[in-house]
Scaffold this motif. Structure first.
Motif, PDB file in Angstrom:
ATOM      1  N   ALA A 127      53.092   1.477 -19.338  1.00 29.74           N
ATOM      2  CA  ALA A 127      53.387   0.375 -18.406  1.00 29.74           C
ATOM      3  C   ALA A 127      54.899   0.133 -18.342  1.00 29.74           C
ATOM      4  O   ALA A 127      55.457  -0.064 -17.258  1.00 29.74           O
ATOM      5  CB  ALA A 127      52.650  -0.892 -18.841  1.00 29.74           C
ATOM      6  N   ARG A 128      55.570   0.189 -19.507  1.00 30.21           N
ATOM      7  CA  ARG A 128      57.026  -0.045 -19.516  1.00 30.21           C
ATOM      8  C   ARG A 128      57.750   1.060 -18.730  1.00 30.21           C
ATOM      9  O   ARG A 128      58.684   0.783 -17.976  1.00 30.21           O
ATOM     10  CB  ARG A 128      57.544  -0.127 -20.960  1.00 30.21           C
ATOM     11  CG  ARG A 128      57.189  -1.462 -21.635  1.00 30.21           C
ATOM     12  CD  ARG A 128      57.918  -1.646 -22.945  1.00 30.21           C
ATOM     13  NE  ARG A 128      57.511  -0.677 -23.966  1.00 30.21           N
ATOM     14  CZ  ARG A 128      56.394  -0.783 -24.694  1.00 30.21           C
ATOM     15  NH1 ARG A 128      55.581  -1.809 -24.536  1.00 30.21           N
ATOM     16  NH2 ARG A 128      56.100   0.135 -25.603  1.00 30.21           N
ATOM     17  N   GLU A 159      40.273   0.878 -19.142  1.00 32.88           N
ATOM     18  CA  GLU A 159      40.365  -0.066 -18.020  1.00 32.88           C
ATOM     19  C   GLU A 159      41.826  -0.293 -17.614  1.00 32.88           C
ATOM     20  O   GLU A 159      42.148  -0.346 -16.432  1.00 32.88           O
ATOM     21  CB  GLU A 159      39.670  -1.381 -18.397  1.00 32.88           C
ATOM     22  CG  GLU A 159      38.164  -1.188 -18.339  1.00 32.88           C
ATOM     23  CD  GLU A 159      37.355  -2.291 -19.007  1.00 32.88           C
ATOM     24  OE1 GLU A 159      37.942  -3.097 -19.753  1.00 32.88           O
ATOM     25  OE2 GLU A 159      36.130  -2.317 -18.782  1.00 32.88           O
ATOM     26  N   ARG A 160      42.703  -0.379 -18.606  1.00 29.53           N
ATOM     27  CA  ARG A 160      44.129  -0.600 -18.314  1.00 29.53           C
ATOM     28  C   ARG A 160      44.729   0.602 -17.570  1.00 29.53           C
ATOM     29  O   ARG A 160      45.505   0.425 -16.627  1.00 29.53           O
ATOM     30  CB  ARG A 160      44.874  -0.840 -19.633  1.00 29.53           C
ATOM     31  CG  ARG A 160      46.342  -1.127 -19.480  1.00 29.53           C
ATOM     32  CD  ARG A 160      46.605  -2.520 -18.913  1.00 29.53           C
ATOM     33  NE  ARG A 160      48.029  -2.770 -18.747  1.00 29.53           N
ATOM     34  CZ  ARG A 160      48.604  -3.100 -17.591  1.00 29.53           C
ATOM     35  NH1 ARG A 160      47.868  -3.253 -16.498  1.00 29.53           N
ATOM     36  NH2 ARG A 160      49.906  -3.306 -17.522  1.00 29.53           N
ATOM     37  N   LEU A 161      44.340   1.793 -17.986  1.00 28.11           N
ATOM     38  CA  LEU A 161      44.856   2.995 -17.312  1.00 28.11           C
ATOM     39  C   LEU A 161      44.435   3.015 -15.845  1.00 28.11           C
ATOM     40  O   LEU A 161      45.230   3.362 -14.961  1.00 28.11           O
ATOM     41  CB  LEU A 161      44.316   4.259 -17.984  1.00 28.11           C
ATOM     42  CG  LEU A 161      45.121   4.837 -19.139  1.00 28.11           C
ATOM     43  CD1 LEU A 161      44.390   6.037 -19.727  1.00 28.11           C
ATOM     44  CD2 LEU A 161      46.518   5.282 -18.664  1.00 28.11           C
ATOM     45  N   LEU A 162      43.191   2.618 -15.587  1.00 23.09           N
ATOM     46  CA  LEU A 162      42.707   2.583 -14.196  1.00 23.09           C
ATOM     47  C   LEU A 162      43.500   1.570 -13.373  1.00 23.09           C
ATOM     48  O   LEU A 162      43.852   1.837 -12.217  1.00 23.09           O
ATOM     49  CB  LEU A 162      41.206   2.250 -14.168  1.00 23.09           C
ATOM     50  CG  LEU A 162      40.295   3.404 -14.592  1.00 23.09           C
ATOM     51  CD1 LEU A 162      38.888   2.909 -14.898  1.00 23.09           C
ATOM     52  CD2 LEU A 162      40.253   4.481 -13.503  1.00 23.09           C
ATOM     53  N   GLU A 163      43.803   0.417 -13.996  1.00 19.89           N
ATOM     54  CA  GLU A 163      44.629  -0.589 -13.299  1.00 19.89           C
ATOM     55  C   GLU A 163      45.999  -0.016 -12.959  1.00 19.89           C
ATOM     56  O   GLU A 163      46.490  -0.169 -11.837  1.00 19.89           O
ATOM     57  CB  GLU A 163      44.875  -1.781 -14.233  1.00 19.89           C
ATOM     58  CG  GLU A 163      43.890  -2.907 -14.134  1.00 19.89           C
ATOM     59  CD  GLU A 163      44.159  -3.929 -15.263  1.00 19.89           C
ATOM     60  OE1 GLU A 163      43.180  -4.581 -15.613  1.00 19.89           O
ATOM     61  OE2 GLU A 163      45.307  -4.046 -15.781  1.00 19.89           O
ATOM     62  N   LEU A 164      46.604   0.633 -13.946  1.00 20.13           N
ATOM     63  CA  LEU A 164      47.948   1.190 -13.724  1.00 20.13           C
ATOM     64  C   LEU A 164      47.909   2.263 -12.636  1.00 20.13           C
ATOM     65  O   LEU A 164      48.802   2.333 -11.791  1.00 20.13           O
ATOM     66  CB  LEU A 164      48.509   1.766 -15.032  1.00 20.13           C
ATOM     67  CG  LEU A 164      48.833   0.742 -16.132  1.00 20.13           C
ATOM     68  CD1 LEU A 164      49.219   1.446 -17.435  1.00 20.13           C
ATOM     69  CD2 LEU A 164      49.966  -0.197 -15.696  1.00 20.13           C
ATOM     70  N   ALA A 165      46.853   3.087 -12.658  1.00 20.39           N
ATOM     71  CA  ALA A 165      46.729   4.159 -11.649  1.00 20.39           C
ATOM     72  C   ALA A 165      46.623   3.538 -10.252  1.00 20.39           C
ATOM     73  O   ALA A 165      47.242   4.018  -9.297  1.00 20.39           O
ATOM     74  CB  ALA A 165      45.508   5.030 -11.946  1.00 20.39           C
ATOM     75  N   ARG A 166      45.843   2.466 -10.155  1.00 21.02           N
ATOM     76  CA  ARG A 166      45.678   1.807  -8.852  1.00 21.02           C
ATOM     77  C   ARG A 166      47.005   1.177  -8.410  1.00 21.02           C
ATOM     78  O   ARG A 166      47.461   1.371  -7.297  1.00 21.02           O
ATOM     79  CB  ARG A 166      44.594   0.729  -8.964  1.00 21.02           C
ATOM     80  CG  ARG A 166      44.214   0.108  -7.632  1.00 21.02           C
ATOM     81  CD  ARG A 166      43.394  -1.142  -7.831  1.00 21.02           C
ATOM     82  NE  ARG A 166      44.126  -2.104  -8.645  1.00 21.02           N
ATOM     83  CZ  ARG A 166      43.569  -2.926  -9.541  1.00 21.02           C
ATOM     84  NH1 ARG A 166      42.271  -2.902  -9.770  1.00 21.02           N
ATOM     85  NH2 ARG A 166      44.317  -3.771 -10.234  1.00 21.02           N
ATOM     86  N   ASP A 167      47.658   0.441  -9.351  1.00 19.87           N
ATOM     87  CA  ASP A 167      48.881  -0.282  -8.978  1.00 19.87           C
ATOM     88  C   ASP A 167      50.037   0.660  -8.649  1.00 19.87           C
ATOM     89  O   ASP A 167      50.875   0.331  -7.813  1.00 19.87           O
ATOM     90  CB  ASP A 167      49.308  -1.225 -10.115  1.00 19.87           C
ATOM     91  CG  ASP A 167      48.292  -2.351 -10.300  1.00 19.87           C
ATOM     92  OD1 ASP A 167      47.397  -2.496  -9.445  1.00 19.87           O
ATOM     93  OD2 ASP A 167      48.382  -3.074 -11.319  1.00 19.87           O
ATOM     94  N   TYR A 168      50.103   1.803  -9.332  1.00 15.90           N
ATOM     95  CA  TYR A 168      51.260   2.682  -9.134  1.00 15.90           C
ATOM     96  C   TYR A 168      50.891   3.956  -8.372  1.00 15.90           C
ATOM     97  O   TYR A 168      51.730   4.848  -8.207  1.00 15.90           O
ATOM     98  CB  TYR A 168      51.916   3.012 -10.476  1.00 15.90           C
ATOM     99  CG  TYR A 168      52.622   1.807 -11.074  1.00 15.90           C
ATOM    100  CD1 TYR A 168      53.951   1.526 -10.749  1.00 15.90           C
ATOM    101  CD2 TYR A 168      51.955   0.940 -11.933  1.00 15.90           C
ATOM    102  CE1 TYR A 168      54.602   0.417 -11.280  1.00 15.90           C
ATOM    103  CE2 TYR A 168      52.591  -0.175 -12.467  1.00 15.90           C
ATOM    104  CZ  TYR A 168      53.917  -0.434 -12.139  1.00 15.90           C
ATOM    105  OH  TYR A 168      54.562  -1.535 -12.658  1.00 15.90           O
TER     106      TYR A 168
END
Ligand code: PLP
Length: 367
Positions: A127-128, A159-168
């Motif tokens: 994320a950073r 779940e966090r990886l999926l969020e990051l993939a969607r956001d970025y």
């Protein structure tokens, strides 16, 4: 003096005694009798229809989201060639599968290595990097019983990886050949199952559940990506090996695959236990996380340990393992990967005793 027996803790492969040789012979006989044309003619690059139907049911997806290839290595290679252009940023785990690093380097990808923790990739560090401007095309993740580290990605991190993939806006390549080999602990859903945004391309293989020689693997992904991969398949080999896929389809449909997985898991658990017990007994300096499944265990030795020298000294004693630095862009000089999949427990004990003897000698010489 007789040479000591050679013991390989290097090969990520099953020993022959845990392969269902007789059941495979029977599956081949049935497959060839039942549908000779399906086995002996050219097929299409999508793969054998019966295998695709079995996989579609298993993963709850439409068949056009699937392509079966000659081993998942080929699926990986097709996907990387499809998605990665020179200079594209690709997230890799540190450490990761050495062949992934080789393929991505050949494609001139820019590798963004994110460290692994005991519960998988450090999503905070990823994320950073994203907040600081990194814009990856793809993240290569081995979620279960990671090769080489043996660790498993937690549900929260999936779940966090999926969020990051969607956001970025990057694709997660979920490379999951070891998923069926859990011998303890709770099974997490795959990111493919959790995905709501079409961010995941999933790969798995029959190398660890049937046998590696059969060379059957597959991808599940968005229909457009799969269509492009199938096109590469047509241009590369017309169709993958239909005889092999017909046999695997029969092996799966008949339920033999479940028996094979049970045999493999029981043996792997015993071998994992033997590895941990031998490390505790002979090499108390070793730090490791005991894997809950799969083939591999990652060992950190005290900082400053020279694993390259240890590799040579172990080889002189007939024992092979893979040094940690092979799985990293940098570092890993005091770490190693032990594969317990190919060796029965008594040989694991003997092999680790010899590595420990080599280690003590090197430490003694350096003192
Ligand atoms: C993480 C990972 N991906 C892919 C593969 C390739 O497997 P296959 O035999 O299906 O080509 C392996 C093999 O060891 C692996 O560890």
């Amino acid at each position: 003096m007789a040479e000591p027996t050679s013991i390989s803790l290097a090969r990520g492969a099953p020993s022959l005694d845990i392969i269902a040789v007789e059941e495979l012979r029977r599956a081949a006989e049935r497959a060839f009798e039942r549908d000779p044309a399906g086995a002996f003619a050219y097929g299409t690059s999508a793969g054998h229809p019966r295998l695709l139907a079995w996989l579609a049911e298993k993963h709850g997806v439409e068949p056009e989201r699937l392509v079966a290839t000659n081993g998942s290595m080929q699926a990986d290679s097709f996907l990387f060639h499809e998605l990665v252009r020179p200079g594209d940023v690709v997230v890799v785990e540190a450490p990761t599968y050495d062949r992934t690093l080789l393929t991505l380097r050949k494609l001139s990808a820019e590798l963004l290595a994110i460290p692994l923790e005991a519960d998988g990739i450090d999503v905070g560090a990823l994320a950073r990097a994203l907040e600081a401007g990194a814009r990856p095309k793809l993240a290569h993740i081995i979620p279960n019983f990671q090769n080489p580290a043996g660790c498993t990605l937690s549900l929260a991190k999936r779940e966090r990886l999926l969020e990051l993939a969607r956001d970025y806006g990057f694709t997660i390549f979920e490379d999951d050949p070891y998923v069926e080999l859990r011998f303890e602990g709770e099974q997490h859903p795959t990111m493919l199952e959790l995905d709501r945004d079409g961010s995941v391309v999933y790969a798995s293989s029959f190398s660890k559940t049937v046998c590696p020689g059969v060379r059957v693997g597959y991808l599940v992904g968005p229909p457009d990506v799969i269509a492009d991969v199938r096109k590469q398949g047509t241009e590369t080999y017309i169709s993958p090996n239909m005889m092999a896929q017909a046999v695997v389809a029969e092996f799966c449909e008949s339920g033999a695959v479940e028996r094979s997985i049970a045999t493999v898991k029981a043996a792997l658990r015993e071998r994992r236990d033997a590895t941990c017990a031998a490390l505790d007994r002979h090499l108390p300096d070793a730090r490791y996380v005991s894997p809950q499944g799969g083939y591999f265990l990652w060992v950190d030795l005290p900082e400053g340990s020279d694993v390259l020298a240890l590799e040579r000294a172990a080889l002189e004693r007939g024992v092979l393992f893979v040094k940690g630095s092979d799985f990293l862009l940098e570092g890993g000089e005091s770490s190693m990967r032990l594969a317990y999949s190919a060796v029965p427990p008594d040989q694991i004990e003997a092999g680790i005793a010899r590595v420990a003897e080599a280690y003590r000698q090197l430490v003694g010489a350096a003192a």
